[in-house]
Structures are given as structure tokens and as C-alpha cells.
Design a protein around this motif. Structure first.
Motif, mmCIF file in Angstrom:
data_model
loop_
_atom_site.group_PDB
_atom_site.id
_atom_site.type_symbol
_atom_site.label_atom_id
_atom_site.label_comp_id
_atom_site.label_asym_id
_atom_site.label_seq_id
_atom_site.Cartn_x
_atom_site.Cartn_y
_atom_site.Cartn_z
ATOM 1 N N SER A 100 0.826 -1.205 0.000
ATOM 2 C CA SER A 100 0.000 0.000 0.000
ATOM 3 C C SER A 100 0.864 1.260 0.000
ATOM 4 O O SER A 100 0.597 2.220 -0.722
ATOM 5 N N LYS A 101 1.916 1.260 0.806
ATOM 6 C CA LYS A 101 2.817 2.411 0.877
ATOM 7 C C LYS A 101 3.528 2.629 -0.451
ATOM 8 O O LYS A 101 3.665 3.780 -0.926
ATOM 9 N N LEU A 102 3.982 1.557 -1.066
ATOM 10 C CA LEU A 102 4.728 1.665 -2.315
ATOM 11 C C LEU A 102 3.857 2.115 -3.482
ATOM 12 O O LEU A 102 4.332 2.786 -4.399
ATOM 13 N N THR A 103 2.585 1.757 -3.462
ATOM 14 C CA THR A 103 1.709 2.049 -4.600
ATOM 15 C C THR A 103 0.814 3.267 -4.379
ATOM 16 O O THR A 103 0.530 4.006 -5.320
ATOM 17 N N TRP A 104 0.350 3.475 -3.147
ATOM 18 C CA TRP A 104 -0.603 4.559 -2.883
ATOM 19 C C TRP A 104 -0.085 5.611 -1.904
ATOM 20 O O TRP A 104 -0.771 6.572 -1.600
ATOM 21 N N GLY A 105 1.141 5.414 -1.391
ATOM 22 C CA GLY A 105 1.764 6.440 -0.571
ATOM 23 C C GLY A 105 1.423 6.407 0.901
ATOM 24 O O GLY A 105 1.865 7.278 1.654
ATOM 25 N N ALA A 106 0.653 5.428 1.350
ATOM 26 C CA ALA A 106 0.300 5.342 2.774
ATOM 27 C C ALA A 106 0.248 3.878 3.189
ATOM 28 O O ALA A 106 -0.261 3.032 2.450
ATOM 29 N N TYR A 107 0.773 3.599 4.381
ATOM 30 C CA TYR A 107 0.745 2.225 4.873
ATOM 31 C C TYR A 107 -0.681 1.783 5.207
ATOM 32 O O TYR A 107 -1.031 0.620 5.042
ATOM 33 N N TRP A 108 -1.489 2.723 5.692
ATOM 34 C CA TRP A 108 -2.822 2.349 6.184
ATOM 35 C C TRP A 108 -3.812 3.456 5.870
ATOM 36 O O TRP A 108 -3.555 4.628 6.145
ATOM 37 N N ASN A 109 -4.960 3.091 5.296
ATOM 38 C CA ASN A 109 -5.982 4.099 4.991
ATOM 39 C C ASN A 109 -7.391 3.626 5.344
ATOM 40 O O ASN A 109 -8.365 4.178 4.860
ATOM 41 N N TRP A 110 -7.478 2.575 6.144
ATOM 42 C CA TRP A 110 -8.764 1.996 6.563
ATOM 43 C C TRP A 110 -9.620 1.600 5.360
ATOM 44 O O TRP A 110 -10.842 1.756 5.363
ATOM 45 N N ASP A 111 -8.943 1.088 4.351
ATOM 46 C CA ASP A 111 -9.612 0.441 3.233
ATOM 47 C C ASP A 111 -10.461 -0.712 3.788
ATOM 48 O O ASP A 111 -10.123 -1.275 4.838
ATOM 49 N N PRO A 112 -11.586 -1.075 3.137
ATOM 50 C CA PRO A 112 -12.420 -2.168 3.668
ATOM 51 C C PRO A 112 -11.644 -3.441 3.994
ATOM 52 O O PRO A 112 -11.882 -4.088 5.014
ATOM 53 N N ARG A 113 -10.695 -3.820 3.144
ATOM 54 C CA ARG A 113 -9.919 -5.034 3.417
ATOM 55 C C ARG A 113 -9.001 -4.838 4.619
ATOM 56 O O ARG A 113 -8.803 -5.765 5.413
ATOM 57 N N GLN A 114 -8.419 -3.669 4.736
ATOM 58 C CA GLN A 114 -7.567 -3.406 5.887
ATOM 59 C C GLN A 114 -8.393 -3.386 7.174
ATOM 60 O O GLN A 114 -7.952 -3.880 8.215
ATOM 61 N N THR A 115 -9.584 -2.821 7.104
ATOM 62 C CA THR A 115 -10.442 -2.735 8.290
ATOM 63 C C THR A 115 -10.897 -4.115 8.751
ATOM 64 O O THR A 115 -10.835 -4.435 9.943
ATOM 65 N N THR A 116 -11.334 -4.957 7.799
ATOM 66 C CA THR A 116 -11.815 -6.284 8.189
ATOM 67 C C THR A 116 -10.677 -7.165 8.705
ATOM 68 O O THR A 116 -10.872 -7.943 9.629
ATOM 69 N N ILE A 117 -9.486 -7.022 8.112
ATOM 70 C CA ILE A 117 -8.363 -7.831 8.592
ATOM 71 C C ILE A 117 -7.934 -7.359 9.973
ATOM 72 O O ILE A 117 -7.469 -8.148 10.805
ATOM 73 N N PHE A 118 -8.085 -6.072 10.249
ATOM 74 C CA PHE A 118 -7.780 -5.543 11.576
ATOM 75 C C PHE A 118 -8.730 -6.143 12.618
ATOM 76 O O PHE A 118 -8.321 -6.508 13.718
ATOM 77 N N VAL A 119 -10.001 -6.257 12.252
ATOM 78 C CA VAL A 119 -10.982 -6.880 13.154
ATOM 79 C C VAL A 119 -10.611 -8.337 13.397
ATOM 80 O O VAL A 119 -10.695 -8.831 14.533
ATOM 81 N N LEU A 120 -10.176 -9.032 12.345
ATOM 82 C CA LEU A 120 -9.775 -10.437 12.490
ATOM 83 C C LEU A 120 -8.574 -10.567 13.432
ATOM 84 O O LEU A 120 -8.522 -11.490 14.256
ATOM 85 N N ILE A 121 -7.628 -9.646 13.315
ATOM 86 C CA ILE A 121 -6.472 -9.657 14.218
ATOM 87 C C ILE A 121 -6.921 -9.457 15.654
ATOM 88 O O ILE A 121 -6.427 -10.128 16.584
ATOM 89 N N LEU A 122 -7.867 -8.558 15.876
ATOM 90 C CA LEU A 122 -8.381 -8.323 17.227
ATOM 91 C C LEU A 122 -9.065 -9.566 17.786
ATOM 92 O O LEU A 122 -8.897 -9.911 18.958
ATOM 93 N N ILE A 123 -9.838 -10.249 16.941
ATOM 94 C CA ILE A 123 -10.572 -11.432 17.390
ATOM 95 C C ILE A 123 -9.611 -12.521 17.852
ATOM 96 O O ILE A 123 -9.779 -13.104 18.936
ATOM 97 N N TYR A 124 -8.579 -12.803 17.060
ATOM 98 C CA TYR A 124 -7.665 -13.882 17.436
ATOM 99 C C TYR A 124 -6.604 -13.422 18.425
ATOM 100 O O TYR A 124 -6.053 -14.253 19.166
ATOM 101 N N GLY A 125 -6.358 -12.133 18.481
ATOM 102 C CA GLY A 125 -5.528 -11.618 19.565
ATOM 103 C C GLY A 125 -6.229 -11.800 20.898
ATOM 104 O O GLY A 125 -5.606 -12.148 21.910
ATOM 105 N N ALA A 126 -7.556 -11.602 20.896
ATOM 106 C CA ALA A 126 -8.347 -11.821 22.101
ATOM 107 C C ALA A 126 -8.350 -13.290 22.500
ATOM 108 O O ALA A 126 -8.345 -13.627 23.696
ATOM 109 N N TYR A 127 -8.359 -14.175 21.509
ATOM 110 C CA TYR A 127 -8.299 -15.616 21.784
ATOM 111 C C TYR A 127 -7.018 -15.960 22.539
ATOM 112 O O TYR A 127 -7.040 -16.680 23.552
ATOM 113 N N LEU A 128 -5.889 -15.465 22.049
ATOM 114 C CA LEU A 128 -4.606 -15.749 22.698
ATOM 115 C C LEU A 128 -4.533 -15.103 24.086
ATOM 116 O O LEU A 128 -3.972 -15.689 25.015
#
Length: 211
Positions: A100-128
Motif C-alpha cells: 500500500s505504501k509503495l503504490t498509494w503512498g500510505a501504509y494504512w488508509n482503513w480500506d475495507p480489506r484493511q479494516t476487516t483484517i484488523f478486526v480479524l487480528i483483534l478477534i484472534y488476539g483476544a483468543y490468545l
């Protein structure tokens, strides 16, 4: 062969396969139209994302096996798969952010895919975190198994369904300059090989610590 020799041989095979795939990516895969060589990070991004999904499904499968048998071996398998899935989804997220940084100039922009993967990380982070917080082995195993089974229900929605419901900067389908499923044969072959390689690495990591 004993288990130690088998592990050693498999490690050698995986190292060789990984090196061959890296060589193919560097020397044989052509630049992707519109993205150039930057898109080659996708040969890491896609396999790690794939393995994360496989790992979370495996965690739920072993969780169900534990609830049926109350064999703590399945609890350990479920925990190990979820932990590896968490690592692989982090690797996929980091590689996606770099792209994302190399192509669009920003590491994170809360794109739908970035947002949903962030939620997934939270879910399994909570599991651990849950597993670390519960000291009683029986309670930890039961609660974790139920949590794993509930968590895996979110995976298809967060990974495949919701991101496709909204506009996204994320390339879809991946590695396709024309917006279709067609791609160069060498790209397809190397991508499939990379996915297989990553899957075998996951299986080997599962076997190594629990054999």
C-alpha cells in the motif's frame, strides 16, 4: 526414518522449495502491468493470507474434536493452529501495508480489506489473551474451544464477503492488470507453488512442536 530424520529431510525440502520459488519470482516472473516489480510482494502476501485462513479453520476443527473427546492433545493443536494463524495474518497485513505504501503512498488508509483484517487480528488476539488469562487447564481448554468455533464463523465474512461489498483500492483479483481472472502462466504457476510452499511450512510448524 525416525521422526527426527523425517523432520530434518522435510526442512531441507522446504528450504530448497522456498529458494526455488524466490529465484523464480526474481528471475522469471515478469513485472505486472501498471505495478511493475512492486507487485511481486504479492507472492508473499497471498500465501500468508491463505495460510492464516487455513490455520483458523484448523484451530476450529481441533477445537470441535476437543469438545467431542476432551483429549487435551486436540486443545494443544487448536491453540497451536490459532497462534500460527495469528502470526501469518500479521505477516499478510504487514506485507499488504508495505505494498500500500509503495503504490498509494500510505501504509494504512482503513480500506475495507484493511479494516476487516484488523478486526480479524483483534478477534484472534483476544483468543490468545483469553488463553493466557485462564490458569485452569480444563476451563481454559473448554472456553477456548467454544471461542475458536465462534470466531471461525467470522472468517469468511471478514476475508471474502464484506471486503467485496464496498469499493476497495486492494487489487481484485490479485495480480491481474485487466481485472479478470486471467494471468500469465508463469505468474499462476509460481503463485500456486508459493501457496503450496507456505501451506507445507504451516503443516511442518504444526508437527514440529507437537510431535
Amino acid at each position: 526414518y525416525n521422526s527426527g530424520e523425517e523432520e530434518f529431510i522435510m526442512n531441507k525440502i522446504l528450504i530448497l522449495l522456498t529458494l526455488l520459488i524466490c529465484a523464480a519470482i526474481i528471475f522469471f516472473v515478469p513485472p505486472i502491468k501498471g505495478l511493475g516489480d512492486l507487485a511481486k510482494i504479492i507472492f508473499f502476501h497471498v500465501p500468508t493470507a491463505w495460510v492464516a485462513v487455513v490455520a483458523f479453520l484448523a484451530s476450529a476443527f481441533f477445537a470441535a474434536k476437543f469438545l467431542r473427546t476432551f483429549n487435551f492433545y486436540f486443545d494443544r493443536l487448536s491453540e497451536r493452529a490459532a497462534r500460527l494463524g495469528f502470526i501469518f495474518v500479521l505477516l499478510s497485513t504487514i506485507s499488504g501495508a508495505i505494498f500500500s505504501k509503495l503504490t498509494w503512498g500510505a501504509y494504512w488508509n482503513w480500506d475495507p480489506r484493511q479494516t476487516t483484517i484488523f478486526v480479524l487480528i483483534l478477534i484472534y488476539g483476544a483468543y490468545l489473551t483469553l488463553r493466557a488469562a485462564v490458569s485452569d487447564e480444563k476451563i481454559r481448554a473448554k472456553v477456548s474451544a467454544v471461542y475458536s468455533l465462534l470466531s471461525v464463523l467470522t472468517v469468511p465474512f471478514l476475508v471474502f464477503i464484506i471486503p467485496r461489498m464496498y469499493f476497495s483500492l486492494h487489487p481484485s483479483p490479485v495480480l491481474n492488470s485487466a481485472g479478470k481472472l486471467e494471468m500469465d502462466s508463469i505468474v499462476l504457476i509460481v503463485l500456486i507453488a508459493a501457496v503450496v510452499d507456505a501451506t507445507l511450512i504451516f503443516i511442518q510448524l504444526m508437527r514440529r512442536d507437537l510431535s
